[in-house]
Scaffold this active site. Structure first.
Site, short mmCIF file in Angstrom:
data_model
loop_
_atom_site.label_atom_id
_atom_site.label_comp_id
_atom_site.label_asym_id
_atom_site.label_seq_id
_atom_site.Cartn_x
_atom_site.Cartn_y
_atom_site.Cartn_z
N SER A 8 0.89 -0.95 0.05
CA SER A 8 0.02 -0.02 0.08
C SER A 8 1.14 1.60 -0.05
O SER A 8 2.25 1.37 0.35
CB SER A 8 -0.97 -0.03 1.23
OG SER A 8 -2.06 -0.90 1.37
N GLU A 9 0.79 2.66 -0.28
CA GLU A 9 0.81 3.87 -0.10
C GLU A 9 0.06 5.34 -0.05
O GLU A 9 -0.96 4.48 -0.02
CB GLU A 9 1.88 3.55 -1.62
CG GLU A 9 2.51 2.87 -2.47
CD GLU A 9 3.33 3.03 -4.11
OE1 GLU A 9 2.51 4.44 -4.24
OE2 GLU A 9 3.84 2.72 -4.10
N GLY A 19 -3.99 2.53 -2.17
CA GLY A 19 -4.48 0.83 -1.13
C GLY A 19 -5.64 0.02 -2.33
O GLY A 19 -4.58 -0.94 -2.48
N TRP A 22 1.24 2.41 6.06
CA TRP A 22 0.15 1.10 7.02
C TRP A 22 0.93 -0.30 6.54
O TRP A 22 0.40 -1.34 7.00
CB TRP A 22 -1.14 1.05 6.12
CG TRP A 22 -1.98 2.37 5.96
CD1 TRP A 22 -2.46 2.53 4.72
CD2 TRP A 22 -2.65 3.29 6.63
NE1 TRP A 22 -2.94 3.88 5.13
CE2 TRP A 22 -3.15 4.25 6.25
CE3 TRP A 22 -2.28 3.38 8.42
CZ2 TRP A 22 -3.57 5.04 7.14
CZ3 TRP A 22 -3.42 3.48 9.00
CH2 TRP A 22 -3.63 4.71 8.60
N ILE A 23 1.98 -0.24 6.61
CA ILE A 23 2.50 -1.14 6.71
C ILE A 23 3.10 -1.83 7.53
O ILE A 23 3.81 -1.74 8.80
CB ILE A 23 4.26 -0.92 5.73
CG1 ILE A 23 4.10 -0.45 4.95
CG2 ILE A 23 5.12 -2.54 6.61
CD1 ILE A 23 3.25 -0.84 3.96
N ASP A 37 -4.59 -13.95 -2.29
CA ASP A 37 -5.58 -15.56 -2.45
C ASP A 37 -4.98 -16.69 -1.70
O ASP A 37 -5.84 -16.78 -1.45
CB ASP A 37 -4.97 -16.06 -3.84
CG ASP A 37 -5.73 -15.17 -5.17
OD1 ASP A 37 -6.37 -14.62 -5.18
OD2 ASP A 37 -5.84 -15.90 -6.52
N GLY A 47 -23.79 -5.55 28.28
CA GLY A 47 -23.62 -3.69 29.03
C GLY A 47 -22.71 -2.95 29.11
O GLY A 47 -21.97 -3.12 28.21
N GLY A 48 -22.54 -2.35 30.05
CA GLY A 48 -21.52 -1.61 29.99
C GLY A 48 -20.33 -2.78 30.71
O GLY A 48 -19.34 -1.54 29.31
N GLU A 84 -5.52 -6.45 3.33
CA GLU A 84 -5.92 -7.25 2.47
C GLU A 84 -6.73 -7.29 1.88
O GLU A 84 -7.41 -7.72 1.33
CB GLU A 84 -5.41 -8.74 3.16
CG GLU A 84 -4.01 -8.86 3.27
CD GLU A 84 -3.92 -9.74 4.35
OE1 GLU A 84 -3.48 -10.94 3.63
OE2 GLU A 84 -3.33 -10.05 5.26
N1 COS Z 1 -4.02 -14.78 -9.16
C1 COS Z 1 -2.83 -13.48 -10.23
N2 COS Z 1 -3.57 -12.85 -11.45
C2 COS Z 1 -4.09 -12.18 -10.45
C3 COS Z 1 -5.30 -12.22 -9.91
C4 COS Z 1 -5.00 -13.27 -8.79
N3 COS Z 1 -5.72 -13.18 -8.21
N4 COS Z 1 -6.12 -11.47 -9.67
C5 COS Z 1 -5.67 -10.55 -11.34
N5 COS Z 1 -4.67 -11.02 -11.56
C6 COS Z 1 -4.51 -10.77 -13.23
C7 COS Z 1 -4.91 -10.53 -13.66
O1 COS Z 1 -5.60 -11.98 -14.79
C8 COS Z 1 -4.85 -9.88 -14.80
O2 COS Z 1 -3.77 -10.12 -15.83
P1 COS Z 1 -4.24 -10.46 -17.53
O3 COS Z 1 -5.03 -9.31 -17.73
O4 COS Z 1 -2.95 -11.01 -18.20
O5 COS Z 1 -5.61 -11.52 -16.96
C9 COS Z 1 -3.66 -8.80 -14.24
O6 COS Z 1 -3.95 -9.48 -13.32
C10 COS Z 1 -4.70 -7.31 -14.16
O7 COS Z 1 -6.08 -7.55 -13.08
P2 COS Z 1 -7.57 -6.62 -12.92
O8 COS Z 1 -7.46 -5.84 -14.55
O9 COS Z 1 -8.19 -7.46 -12.15
O10 COS Z 1 -6.97 -5.45 -12.09
P3 COS Z 1 -7.39 -4.42 -11.79
O11 COS Z 1 -6.28 -3.31 -11.85
O12 COS Z 1 -8.36 -3.49 -12.02
O13 COS Z 1 -7.81 -4.53 -9.79
C11 COS Z 1 -7.99 -5.78 -7.76
C12 COS Z 1 -7.97 -5.47 -9.25
C13 COS Z 1 -9.36 -4.02 -6.93
C14 COS Z 1 -9.75 -6.45 -6.81
C15 COS Z 1 -6.99 -5.53 -7.18
O14 COS Z 1 -6.21 -4.43 -7.13
C16 COS Z 1 -7.22 -5.86 -5.52
O15 COS Z 1 -7.42 -6.28 -5.15
N6 COS Z 1 -7.22 -4.33 -4.90
C17 COS Z 1 -6.75 -4.45 -3.17
C18 COS Z 1 -5.46 -4.48 -2.97
C19 COS Z 1 -5.10 -5.16 -1.81
O16 COS Z 1 -5.94 -5.93 -1.27
N7 COS Z 1 -4.96 -4.21 -0.57
C20 COS Z 1 -4.61 -4.31 0.36
C21 COS Z 1 -2.29 -3.83 0.72
S1 COS Z 1 -2.17 -5.18 1.19
S2 COS Z 1 -2.49 -5.47 3.21
#
Ligand code: COS
Length: 382
Positions: free
Chosen positions: A128-129, A133, A158-159, A240, A340-341, A364
């Site tokens: 995150s930056e 985020g 937020w690290i 994931d 309650g309290g 996350e």
């Molecule tokens: N596993 C593997 N590849 C993935 C993936 C995953 N879970 N999710 C996306 N990708 C791939 C996509 O398939 C795509 O690649 P291709 O174009 O080759 O198919 C590429 O990555 C870009 O994906 P997408 O277009 O969905 O990206 P976006 O920029 O639209 O972002 C979100 C999607 C919003 C879902 C993402 O930015 C996200 O998860 N944000 C939250 C981040 C987070 O959790 N922050 C907390 C920090 S840790 S405290």
């Protein structure tokens, strides 16, 4: 005593049931930790968790590289969270901070995992930056190639473990393509010149947290985790795995809130009888129990799906995190109401759960982002 009937669900093997029972016993003896100095508490918790073997589940064995067992990760987080939120945090960061190395690291990078598993080093995940985020692909931090090196400039915020970590897995823009396709991941030791802790951040459930500055931080190209330009996929693959475990921690908090509530309503008298006899109280208890079981099903479904070989569990992990964290908030709120309290009294377990749960609906991937992830997966037919 928390309900353990879920351990007989077909998601688990005997080794999981043994792990859960042994860890619960360990928690009874070793937790809760003293939280008065969170840095010292986290370091001590990591050392103890490492010494007693629990961190061997947080990162892969560098000598026999295999895969992370997500059911074990979830069971450990659920159990630790039920006893002490800071212990769960300390364990979780050893996993999240090294997830990129466990999944994509070279043999040389994996050497760090020996120290992580022993509790002799701490790690952090720096994604995150200040201006990005939820929208990871919008990150500003750059890593410019200079011969056999990269030079990192920018900020991370937020690290978790910021300030006490021995190294950071840092995501930065290397520019192979615009947006998500131009990011890379780097292993950056905390003592690298130009990397500073710009600010320590205080939050409602205190834990080590910081904003980092990178001013011409020079690392060798050996620091690259995964291929250049693949940083977004590295980050998402790590999330994931670990998003299900955030759901598991929320489940641990919710289970504790339910247990505390059951004890309270059995003992406390209201209008001349135990609270448990009031139907309105029974309604709360039923809703809490239903939320807990539904979350457990989603969390362990996601973990089992990953462990049994699914290439991606993006939808399952997002559902587990979304449902378990949002409903844990509701379960804990009901627990506060029925206490309650006492429920809002500083230092009461239910009051601390109320503070502990909130951030899990943000970090996350906020609940709102999980909905986007689920909807996209459904529309893509996955
Ligand atoms: N596993 C593997 N590849 C993935 C993936 C995953 N879970 N999710 C996306 N990708 C791939 C996509 O398939 C795509 O690649 P291709 O174009 O080759 O198919 C590429 O990555 C870009 O994906 P997408 O277009 O969905 O990206 P976006 O920029 O639209 O972002 C979100 C999607 C919003 C879902 C993402 O930015 C996200 O998860 N944000 C939250 C981040 C987070 O959790 N922050 C907390 C920090 S840790 S405290």
């Amino acid at each position: 005593m928390a309900d353990t009937s879920f351990l007989h669900w077909p998601f688990f093997e005997d080794r999981h049931r043994e792990l859960a029972a042994a860890l619960d016993h360990w928690c009874e003896t070793n937790l809760p930790a003293d939280h008065s100095d969170v840095d010292a508490a986290c370091k001590a918790l990591v050392a103890k968790l490492g010494q007693d073997g629990w961190l061997e589940h947080a990162a892969i064995d560098p000598d026999q590289p295999g895969v992370l067992d997500v059911r074990s990760l979830c069971l450990i987080r659920e159990t630790l969270a039920r006893h002490d939120g800071l212990a769960d945090f300390a364990f979780a960061m050893q996993g999240l901070g090294t997830g990129a190395i466990s999944l994509f690291g070279t043999a040389e990078q994996r050497a760090w995992l020996r120290k992580i598993r022993a509790g002799n080093a701490l790690s952090a995940f720096a994604l995150s930056e200040p201006k990005s985020g939820s929208d990871v692909a919008a990150m500003d931090m750059t890593a410019d190639r200079d011969g056999n090196h990269f030079v990192l400039n920018g900020e991370k915020t937020w690290i978790s473990n910021g300030g006490i970590a021995d190294f950071y897995c840092v995501f930065a823009r290397t520019g192979e393509a615009p947006g998500a396709k131009g990011l890379s991941c780097f292993l950056v030791p905390a003592d690298t010149e130009g990397l500073t802790i710009a600010e320590r951040l205080e939050v409602i459930a205190p834990h080590p947290l910081a904003r980092l500055e990178f001013d011409n931080v020079r690392v060798s190209s050996d620091a690259l985790i995964g291929e250049p330009g693949q940083g977004f996929k590295v980050a998402m693959s790590v999330l994931d795995v670990f998003r299900s475990t955030v759901g598991a921690a929320a489940l641990g908090f919710a289970r504790r809130a339910l247990d505390e509530t059951l004890e309270r309503v059995r003992e406390r008298e209201l209008f001349g009888a135990p609270m448990a006899e009031l139907q309105m109280v029974q309604g709360h208890v039923a809703d809490m129990a239903l939320d807990v079981d539904a979350s457990a099903l989603l969390v362990y479904r996601a973990a089992w799906t990953k462990d049994t070989g699914a290439a991606r569990v993006t939808r399952e992990a997002a559902m587990a995190k979304l449902h378990a964290t949002d409903t844990a908030q509701a379960v804990i709120d009901r627990a506060v109401q029925l206490h309650g309290g006492d429920g809002v009294r500083s230092g009461h377990i239910v009051e601390s759960l109320y503070r502990e749960i909130r951030a899990l609906r943000i970090y996350e991937g906020a609940s709102d982002v999980q909905k986007v992830v689920i909807a996209r997966q459904m529309m893509a037919g996955g």
